[in-house]
Scaffold this motif. Structure first.
Motif, short mmCIF file in Angstrom:
data_model
loop_
_atom_site.label_atom_id
_atom_site.label_comp_id
_atom_site.label_asym_id
_atom_site.label_seq_id
_atom_site.Cartn_x
_atom_site.Cartn_y
_atom_site.Cartn_z
N VAL A 176 3.83 -12.95 0.53
CA VAL A 176 3.94 -12.11 1.72
C VAL A 176 4.52 -10.74 1.35
O VAL A 176 4.05 -9.70 1.82
N ALA A 177 5.56 -10.75 0.51
CA ALA A 177 6.17 -9.48 0.10
C ALA A 177 5.17 -8.61 -0.65
O ALA A 177 5.07 -7.40 -0.42
N ALA A 178 4.40 -9.23 -1.56
CA ALA A 178 3.41 -8.48 -2.33
C ALA A 178 2.31 -7.92 -1.42
O ALA A 178 1.85 -6.79 -1.61
N ALA A 179 1.90 -8.70 -0.43
CA ALA A 179 0.87 -8.24 0.49
C ALA A 179 1.34 -7.03 1.30
O ALA A 179 0.59 -6.07 1.51
N ALA A 180 2.60 -7.09 1.75
CA ALA A 180 3.15 -5.96 2.50
C ALA A 180 3.20 -4.69 1.65
O ALA A 180 2.84 -3.60 2.11
N GLN A 181 3.62 -4.84 0.40
CA GLN A 181 3.67 -3.69 -0.50
C GLN A 181 2.28 -3.15 -0.80
O GLN A 181 2.05 -1.94 -0.84
N ARG A 182 1.33 -4.06 -1.02
CA ARG A 182 -0.03 -3.64 -1.33
C ARG A 182 -0.63 -2.86 -0.16
O ARG A 182 -1.32 -1.86 -0.34
N LEU A 183 -0.38 -3.33 1.07
CA LEU A 183 -0.91 -2.65 2.24
C LEU A 183 -0.30 -1.26 2.38
O LEU A 183 -1.01 -0.27 2.63
#
Length: 258
Positions: free
Chosen positions: A119-126
């Motif tokens: 979830v953290a990586a997805a937020a950063q990627r977005l």
């Protein structure tokens, strides 16, 4: 994660074993038995509320429960969510916590840690997608949002460099170093060397203060001056140095420090 061998298993519930790494299975009496209705109903209500009102309609512990549902089926996740928030303070700090510290929380094992990090990586990627390959100086608000998403809730200091081309388009975002709660080692020559490799014409320096206060220290100021001097010898511009705190950031240029 390895998954080379699979075998059919009977349905199971889960329970906590404080001495174990993760949630432990407890066999159900019959194949195909459903999860307890109170858990099923609770999960359905949370999902419905999220879909109708979004994250704004939910407190941190309920949003965290939704994330944990995917990691651990058929178990009440509220106690684990509460323990995580008690330990780290808020939803964002839970996602940003180091895996070793997450593992110290009762009931948190590899499956939960992996889900949180996804979830953290997805937020950063977005957030990153809104600034990469775009003119940074005309999308400054998006850049600040990205820096806060990536760094504001970290427990240790991180130092990043945003490399820009001649049109001030962001061509690379690279973490240069990680440090401790109040220090990160930075090497000006390595930063300039990497800029030359990327054919960058300018840079924006970014680091976080885990304390939450973005006020620069004297070592922060001295280090920035050394990087600016090293960059100037190669005709590379340092547009700014941002210090990211929990709720706000400080710009060296806006503060007259650059």
């Amino acid at each position: 994660m390895s998954g080379n061998h699979f075998q059919e298993a009977s349905p199971s519930l889960f329970r906590f074993d404080p001495a174990a790494d993760d949630v432990q299975p407890v066999d159900l009496p019959a194949r195909g038995a459903s999860e307890p209705s109170y858990i099923k109903d609770h999960r359905a209500r949370l999902r419905d509320r999220f879909m109708q009102g979004g994250a704004a309609a939910m407190p941190d512990y309920e949003l965290l429960e939704l994330v944990l549902f995917r990691a651990v089926p058929r178990q009440d996740m509220k106690p684990v969510a509460r323990r995580l928030l008690d330990r780290f303070g808020d939803f964002n700090r839970v996602l940003s916590a180091e895996p070793a510290r997450l593992a110290d929380v009762e009931g948190v094992g590899p499956a939960i840690i992996t889900e949180l990090k996804i979830v953290a990586a997805a937020a950063q990627r977005l957030a990153r997608s809104r600034v990469i390959q775009r003119p940074v100086l005309t999308s400054w608000a998006a850049l600040l949002d990205y820096c806060h998403t990536a760094m504001a809730h970290g427990e240790i200091e991180q130092f990043r460099v945003l490399y820009l081309d001649r049109k001030n388009v962001l061509i690379a975002d690279e973490e240069q170093a990680k440090g401790t709660v109040d220090h990160v080692p930075v090497y000006p020559r390595e930063i300039v060397r990497r800029a030359l490799e990327l054919n960058a014409s300018a840079m924006i320096l970014v680091h976080n203060h885990p304390s939450g206060d973005p006020t620069p220290s004297q070592p922060d100021i001295d280090m920035t001056r050394r990087i600016v001097q090293a960059a100037e010898t190669m005709s590379i511009t340092v547009h700014d140095h941002l210090i990211i705190g929990k709720d706000r950031e400080l710009s060296f240029r806006a503060s007259g420090l650059l």
